[in-house]
Design a protein around this motif. Structure first.
Motif, PDB file in Angstrom:
ATOM      1  N   ASP A  42       0.830  -1.204   0.000  1.00 48.63           N
ATOM      2  CA  ASP A  42       0.000   0.000   0.000  1.00 48.63           C
ATOM      3  C   ASP A  42       0.866   1.256   0.000  1.00 48.63           C
ATOM      4  O   ASP A  42       0.728   2.128   0.856  1.00 48.63           O
ATOM      5  N   ASN A  71       0.544   5.107   1.434  1.00 47.92           N
ATOM      6  CA  ASN A  71      -0.641   5.897   1.119  1.00 47.92           C
ATOM      7  C   ASN A  71      -1.283   6.413   2.413  1.00 47.92           C
ATOM      8  O   ASN A  71      -1.397   5.694   3.401  1.00 47.92           O
ATOM      9  N   PRO A  73      -4.532   8.376   4.616  1.00 48.07           N
ATOM     10  CA  PRO A  73      -6.001   8.468   4.581  1.00 48.07           C
ATOM     11  C   PRO A  73      -6.446   9.678   3.780  1.00 48.07           C
ATOM     12  O   PRO A  73      -5.764  10.714   3.742  1.00 48.07           O
ATOM     13  N   GLY A  80     -11.953   0.866  -0.999  1.00 49.66           N
ATOM     14  CA  GLY A  80     -11.023  -0.181  -0.620  1.00 49.66           C
ATOM     15  C   GLY A  80     -10.597  -0.988  -1.819  1.00 49.66           C
ATOM     16  O   GLY A  80     -11.080  -0.787  -2.934  1.00 49.66           O
ATOM     17  N   VAL A  97      -7.003  -3.211   1.519  1.00 49.99           N
ATOM     18  CA  VAL A  97      -6.939  -1.819   1.946  1.00 49.99           C
ATOM     19  C   VAL A  97      -8.349  -1.275   2.106  1.00 49.99           C
ATOM     20  O   VAL A  97      -9.229  -1.573   1.288  1.00 49.99           O
ATOM     21  N   ASN A  99     -10.211   2.598   3.118  1.00 52.05           N
ATOM     22  CA  ASN A  99     -10.116   4.017   3.465  1.00 52.05           C
ATOM     23  C   ASN A  99     -11.487   4.493   3.949  1.00 52.05           C
ATOM     24  O   ASN A  99     -12.489   4.345   3.235  1.00 52.05           O
ATOM     25  N   ARG A 110      -7.255   4.927   7.566  1.00 49.10           N
ATOM     26  CA  ARG A 110      -6.876   3.994   6.507  1.00 49.10           C
ATOM     27  C   ARG A 110      -6.269   2.751   7.144  1.00 49.10           C
ATOM     28  O   ARG A 110      -5.364   2.850   7.988  1.00 49.10           O
TER      29      ARG A 110
END
Length: 264
Positions: A42, A71, A73, A80, A97, A99, A110
């Motif tokens: 990520d 990455n 938030p 996701g 992932v 968010n 996140r």
């Protein structure tokens, strides 16, 4: 991990040795390169500066500096993703992932997790090969929260947990046995490997108009242990056993001007 830039790296074979390339995760300097293993999922980007970078980044930056940035938030929307990878030797790699904007334009979270597993390349006789022959068994989770109560102030807090229970490389048998298959070995010691890391970091930014101030802090704790049959066979009792642990606490304050005045 051994990291080299422009051919410059550390020749120390020990995890306690100082690196020649400074490694950072989200701006936080990591004193031991092994701590970077937990970071590679990520990601937003990886920044690389060729060295020497001692003026800006202090010692251990002769070869240069690397910054691994995850990455963050976002407030845009809840979203996701799931990435799946499958391969031979029962390879299974999953990264998920999510968010989540919690408060509009104020608070977002996140969450990212990864799981990577692959069987050993080597069949071992008499002992388990779960931690031998470059087997993979890695798990990690990263949680980040972004808080922006005003246009001038922001606070990012993150936590990472990582576990690795694979990873001992196979060793060629000593003495070599003519006609033997290097992918089938009889060992007299059970290979074992474990690595566990926890890291918390926080970054606060305040915009004062003519410039900004940033406070970046972190806490890191890690423990790893390894046991390996260093002769790769049943003849010699050459066994490596070691346990390493480390803890790091760091604080950094930066004052940045806008760059359009006589003094920067």
């Amino acid at each position: 991990p051994t990291i080299a830039l422009r051919g410059i790296s550390s020749s120390s074979p020990l995890p306690t040795g100082d690196p020649a390339v400074a490694t950072h995760v989200n701006g936080v300097y990591l004193g031991r390169p092994g701590a970077t293993r937990a970071a590679f999922y990520d990601l937003e980007r990886v920044e690389v500066l060729r060295g020497p970078q001692g003026i800006l980044y202090g010692r251990n930056a002769t070869g240069g500096s690397i910054n691994i940035i995850s990455n963050k938030p976002t407030f845009d929307s809840a979203n996701g993703s799931i990435d799946l990878q499958f391969g031979n030797y029962n390879r299974t790699n999953v990264t998920a992932v999510a968010n989540l904007p919690v408060v509009e334009d104020t608070l977002a979270i996140r969450i990212a997790g990864t799981y990577d597993q692959r069987d050993s390349f080597v069949e071992t006789l008499g002992v388990s090969n779960d931690s031998y022959g470059n087997a993979i068994d890695e798990k990690g989770v990263r949680i980040q929260g972004l808080y922006t109560p005003t246009d001038e102030f922001s606070l990012l807090v993150g936590y990472t947990h990582y576990e690795n229970d694979g990873g001992v490389a196979a060793t060629q048998p000593i003495p070599p046995r003519p006609g033997s298959d290097p992918f089938i070995q009889s060992l007299n010691t059970q290979p074992l490997f474990s690595d566990e890391q926890d890291m918390v970091w926080w970054e606060a930014n305040y915009d004062m108009g003519w410039g900004s101030v940033t406070y970046l802090g972190s806490w890191f704790d890690g423990t790893s242990s390894v046991q390996n049959d260093n002769d790769g066979g049943p003849v010699l009792p050459l066994v490596l056993r070691q346990t390493l642990s480390g803890e790091q606490l760091s604080h950094e304050i930066r004052l940045n001007s806008e760059g359009n005045e006589k003094l920067d």
